[in-house]
Scaffold this motif. Structure first.
Motif, short mmCIF file in Angstrom:
data_model
loop_
_atom_site.label_atom_id
_atom_site.label_comp_id
_atom_site.label_asym_id
_atom_site.label_seq_id
_atom_site.Cartn_x
_atom_site.Cartn_y
_atom_site.Cartn_z
N CYS A 240 0.86 -1.18 0.00
CA CYS A 240 0.00 0.00 0.00
C CYS A 240 0.89 1.23 0.00
O CYS A 240 0.74 2.13 0.80
N GLY A 241 1.88 1.21 -0.89
CA GLY A 241 2.84 2.30 -0.89
C GLY A 241 3.82 2.10 0.23
O GLY A 241 3.64 1.27 1.12
N ALA A 242 4.88 2.84 0.25
CA ALA A 242 5.84 2.76 1.34
C ALA A 242 5.18 3.26 2.60
O ALA A 242 4.57 4.33 2.62
N ILE A 243 5.26 2.49 3.67
CA ILE A 243 4.63 2.90 4.92
C ILE A 243 5.50 3.95 5.60
O ILE A 243 6.67 3.74 5.89
N THR A 244 4.88 5.09 5.85
CA THR A 244 5.60 6.18 6.48
C THR A 244 5.98 5.80 7.90
O THR A 244 5.19 5.22 8.63
N ASP A 245 7.18 6.13 8.30
CA ASP A 245 7.62 5.90 9.66
C ASP A 245 6.64 6.58 10.62
O ASP A 245 6.25 7.73 10.41
N GLU A 246 6.26 5.88 11.68
CA GLU A 246 5.27 6.43 12.60
C GLU A 246 5.77 7.72 13.24
O GLU A 246 4.97 8.54 13.70
N SER A 247 7.08 7.92 13.31
CA SER A 247 7.58 9.15 13.88
C SER A 247 7.28 10.34 12.96
O SER A 247 7.32 11.49 13.38
N SER A 248 6.95 10.07 11.67
CA SER A 248 6.63 11.14 10.73
C SER A 248 5.19 11.60 10.87
O SER A 248 4.86 12.71 10.46
N VAL A 249 4.34 10.75 11.43
CA VAL A 249 2.94 11.10 11.64
C VAL A 249 2.56 10.73 13.07
O VAL A 249 2.67 9.57 13.46
N GLN A 250 2.11 11.70 13.83
CA GLN A 250 1.69 11.46 15.20
C GLN A 250 0.23 11.85 15.34
O GLN A 250 -0.22 12.84 14.77
N VAL A 251 -0.52 11.03 16.11
CA VAL A 251 -1.95 11.24 16.28
C VAL A 251 -2.28 11.27 17.77
O VAL A 251 -1.84 10.38 18.51
N TYR A 252 -3.03 12.27 18.20
CA TYR A 252 -3.41 12.37 19.60
C TYR A 252 -4.64 13.27 19.74
O TYR A 252 -4.87 14.12 18.87
N PRO A 253 -5.45 13.08 20.78
CA PRO A 253 -5.45 11.92 21.69
C PRO A 253 -6.12 10.73 21.02
O PRO A 253 -6.96 10.90 20.14
N ASN A 254 -5.77 9.55 21.45
CA ASN A 254 -6.36 8.33 20.92
C ASN A 254 -6.46 7.31 22.06
O ASN A 254 -5.43 6.83 22.54
N PRO A 255 -7.67 7.07 22.55
CA PRO A 255 -9.00 7.43 22.06
C PRO A 255 -9.27 8.94 22.16
O PRO A 255 -8.65 9.64 22.95
N THR A 256 -10.24 9.37 21.34
CA THR A 256 -10.61 10.78 21.32
C THR A 256 -12.09 10.93 21.58
O THR A 256 -12.88 10.02 21.30
N GLU A 257 -12.46 12.12 22.08
CA GLU A 257 -13.87 12.41 22.33
C GLU A 257 -14.39 13.51 21.41
O GLU A 257 -15.56 13.51 21.05
N ASP A 258 -13.51 14.44 21.03
CA ASP A 258 -13.98 15.57 20.23
C ASP A 258 -13.08 15.87 19.04
O ASP A 258 -13.44 15.64 17.89
N TYR A 259 -11.87 16.35 19.30
CA TYR A 259 -10.97 16.71 18.21
C TYR A 259 -9.77 15.75 18.16
O TYR A 259 -9.23 15.36 19.18
#
Length: 330
Positions: A240-259
């Motif tokens: 599915c294409g080269a998988i981007t290093d997780e350090s290049s994309v960060q997601v927070y908060p997870n779990p989330t309630e609003d944003y």
């Protein structure tokens, strides 16, 4: 001989018939008569033959069926069950059939010589039953000829393509997906016929759901309301294409309630990224394109209106790099 039930294990030896009890509940006894053909061997082999003839393949959809037995579940009543979770696996209908046959030997209900005659009878009954059913169902030729059916990756989605000819009385086609290891089928798309007739017809649908492997079923829908499975295609995700290093994309908060905050690090001076949040049915619920610049870029997704559940976040950079992560909405 059992001296201490807490530490000793049973062996093998001769016992009086009046003391014999099969490996199941006390109320389910083995009557004192001679061995007879195993019903489990007969019925399960009959089912395996019918399913093979019906689907055109001896293998479970996706090539493997799994059933997990939970530890200490007490299902058998006369014992607690396995000490840890056990995952049972069968590749073909015959594998499952054979294990059903052997269960009656291991349980002490049938001696081994009751097994094989039942399997042989089941083979004859299964084929005879299917041939008899054909007299009442599907005796007429299919109203369409399927020439090709394929499922393949393209830009982190799955394309399902098929080619037909000799379409007669066909109203539409439906594509269903079954994720390997799941028992549920999901409707991917309904497609109306091109124009019918004897010409070649090409069809294509796209599935946005991200499965590691799945089986796609093609259903032909007649104008008179009949439905038939006319083909299936197995899909295993390769790339599915080269998988981007997780350090290049960060997601927070997870779990989330609003944003949901997405921090993307880009080494390029100017490029774009496609951000998509997909529900468990494979439907994009949030989709946007954003421009990136060298350094860190933050994007915020408003998830307040989304129902609680599991989602898949996909970030695809312009150069083909791809990032995917499960998101949990409270």
């Amino acid at each position: 001989k059992i001296v201490n039930a807490a530490t000793d294990y049973a062996g093998v030896g001769w016992i009086l018939g009046e003391n014999w009890r099969p490996y199941q509940r006390k109320t389910f006894v083995t009557p004192p008569f001679a061995g007879f053909i195993s019903g489990h061997s007969t019925y399960s082999r009959t089912a395996a033959e019918v399913l093979t003839s019906l689907t055109g393949s001896p293998y479970f959809p996706g090539g493997l069926f799994e059933e997990e037995v939970a530890a200490n579940n007490g299902f058998l009543v006369f014992e607690q069950g396995p000490e840890q979770n056990i995952k049972m696996q069968w590749a073909s209908y015959y594998d499952a059939s054979n294990q059903a046959s052997l269960s009656r030997i291991w349980g002490g209900i049938h001696p081994p010589f009751d097994d094989m005659p039942g399997r042989l009878i089941g083979r004859e009954v299964g084929n005879a039953a299917f041939n008899k059913a054909k007299l009442y169902f599907g005796a007429t030729p299919l109203p369409v000829t399927l020439l090709a059916l394929n499922a393949y990756d393209q830009q982190c989605h799955v394309n399902i393509e098929w080619q037909t000819a000799l379409e007669t009385n066909v109203e539409s086609y439906s594509i269903f997906a079954m994720q390997d290891g799941s028992k549920a089928m999901r409707l991917v798309a309904d497609i109306a016929v091109s124009n019918g007739g004897a010409d070649l017809h090409n069809y294509r649908v796209e599935d946005n759901a991200v499965y590691q492997s799945a089986t796609y079923y093609l259903i032909e829908n007649d104008q008179d309301g009949q439905h038939r499975v006319i083909g299936h295609a197995q899909h295993v995700r390769k790339d599915c294409g080269a998988i981007t290093d997780e350090s290049s994309v960060q997601v927070y908060p997870n779990p989330t309630e609003d944003y949901l905050n997405i921090l993307i690090h880009s080494a390029n001076i100017n490029e774009s990224a496609h951000v998509e949040l997909i529900d468990v049915m494979g439907r994009p619920v949030i989709s946007l394109q954003t421009d990136l610049f060298s350094g860190n870029h933050q994007q915020q997704l408003d998830s307040r209106q989304l129902p609680a559940g599991t989602y898949l976040l996909q970030v695809t950079l312009e150069n083909g790099e791809h990032f995917a992560k499960k998101i949990f909405k409270k």
